[in-house]
Design an enzyme around this catalytic site. Structure first.
Site, PDB file in Angstrom:
ATOM      1  N   ASP A   1       0.859  -1.181   0.000  1.00 40.24           N
ATOM      2  CA  ASP A   1       0.000   0.000   0.000  1.00 40.24           C
ATOM      3  C   ASP A   1       0.895   1.231   0.000  1.00 40.24           C
ATOM      4  O   ASP A   1       1.984   1.222   0.581  1.00 40.24           O
ATOM      5  CB  ASP A   1      -0.944   0.007   1.205  1.00 40.24           C
ATOM      6  CG  ASP A   1      -0.208   0.027   2.542  1.00 40.24           C
ATOM      7  OD1 ASP A   1       0.118   1.118   3.022  1.00 40.24           O
ATOM      8  OD2 ASP A   1       0.031  -1.063   3.102  1.00 40.24           O
TER       9      ASP A   1
ATOM     10  N   ASP B   1      -9.698   2.696   5.821  1.00 40.90           N
ATOM     11  CA  ASP B   1      -8.587   2.655   6.767  1.00 40.90           C
ATOM     12  C   ASP B   1      -9.061   3.313   8.056  1.00 40.90           C
ATOM     13  O   ASP B   1      -9.158   4.531   8.154  1.00 40.90           O
ATOM     14  CB  ASP B   1      -7.388   3.399   6.171  1.00 40.90           C
ATOM     15  CG  ASP B   1      -6.183   3.425   7.091  1.00 40.90           C
ATOM     16  OD1 ASP B   1      -6.264   2.897   8.219  1.00 40.90           O
ATOM     17  OD2 ASP B   1      -5.150   4.001   6.685  1.00 40.90           O
TER      18      ASP B   1
ATOM     19  N   GLU C   1      -8.233   3.452  12.005  1.00 42.86           N
ATOM     20  CA  GLU C   1      -7.186   3.128  12.981  1.00 42.86           C
ATOM     21  C   GLU C   1      -6.957   4.317  13.891  1.00 42.86           C
ATOM     22  O   GLU C   1      -7.744   5.257  13.924  1.00 42.86           O
ATOM     23  CB  GLU C   1      -5.897   2.740  12.243  1.00 42.86           C
ATOM     24  CG  GLU C   1      -5.394   3.823  11.287  1.00 42.86           C
ATOM     25  CD  GLU C   1      -4.067   3.477  10.622  1.00 42.86           C
ATOM     26  OE1 GLU C   1      -3.064   3.418  11.359  1.00 42.86           O
ATOM     27  OE2 GLU C   1      -4.048   3.270   9.391  1.00 42.86           O
TER      28      GLU C   1
END
Length: 280
Positions: A79, A168, A170
């Site tokens: 990524d 994503d 987090e």
């Protein structure tokens, strides 16, 4: 004359007291300079966040990362994000990397300026690629961020080369780890993002997270496991415990210090399984 002597005596006592206090004050100043405290810690610029940014700081690294069973078939991927600039995709392809995810957006305020080179470049060398969105649940709603993502590189087409978008979610690099939300409110925010992404693209988004963050900030919610593929972050010899509900990972980001581009992941299956995810 008595008054004069008394004044001298008082002045002398004051100076003596200052002499005793001064080293303590200086010592305190030195300590403060060495430890600026949490309020003075550097906060990164908005837009600079990327996958796995907080993994080492919160989960650390255990042993040699990325170990897999000799019976397991894994397909290597990477990524990338804007901070990595133009990526040498032919080099990655030659090293065995066959799929990639590219950061497209963050919040509703940032688009990756290198997105075209990274997204198209990975495709042009033969990789199956997708894009991801760095969530900031404290800035706008999940639905608004899903729209922003789809409108700026997060779409999907059934061409056999495009993976579904990834959320994503987090640690917050700009403040409170859970973005100031309760566990229930975080689950609602994620659900709103996923529902809007599905409505816009027809695909269930991939969820990228770490088990420790998911447990802390969602209460280890299991409700998305039946529909959304899991991309788990864990820099260790083994992937460890997965978030609740997922019996297996689809992707495992096992290191941020790999060759060429740092963030490397295993796809849980051979290349045909990567293609199957791309085709839905």
């Amino acid at each position: 004359m008595r008054v004069h002597r008394s004044g001298k005596s008082l002045a002398g006592a004051a100076l003596a007291a200052l002499a005793l206090l001064l080293p303590l004050a200086l010592s305190g100043t030195a300590s403060a300079a060495q430890d600026p405290g949490p309020s003075a810690k550097q906060i990164p610029a908005r837009g600079s966040a990327h996958m796995g940014m907080g993994v080492l700081a919160h989960d650390g690294q255990s042993g040699q990362p990325g170990g897999v069973s000799i019976e397991a078939v894994q397909t290597e991927g990477v990524d990338v994000a804007g901070y990595q600039g133009n990526v040498a995709w032919p080099t990655l392809w030659s090293s065995g990397v066959k799929w990639a995810y590219v950061k497209a957006t963050e919040g509703t305020y940032y688009q990756n300026p290198y997105f075209a080179q990274q997204y198209n470049g990975s495709y042009n060398v033969g990789m199956i690629r997708g894009s991801y969105h760095f969530a900031t649940p404290d800035t706008t709603t999940g639905a608004a961020q899903a729209d922003y993502f789809v409108n700026n590189g997060g779409g999907w087409s059934k061409d056999g080369k495009t993976l579904p978008g990834a959320l994503d979610i987090e640690w917050n690099p700009y403040g409170d780890a859970c973005y100031g939300k309760t566990q229930a409110a975080m689950v609602t925010w994620i659900g709103d993002f996923l529902a809007r992404y599905k409505a816009r693209t027809g695909r269930d988004a991939v969820i990228y997270t770490a088990t420790s963050w998911w447990t802390q900030c969602t209460g280890n919610y299991a409700g998305f496991a039946a529909t959304n593929p899991l991309w788990v972050a864990r820099y260790a010899t083994a992937v460890g415990t997965l978030p609740a509900g997922w019996p297996y990972y689809t992707m495992w980001q096992y290191t941020s210090t790999g060759p060429n581009v740092g963030d490397h992941s295993h796809f849980n299956g051979d290349l045909s399984r990567v293609q199957a995810l791309a085709n839905g």
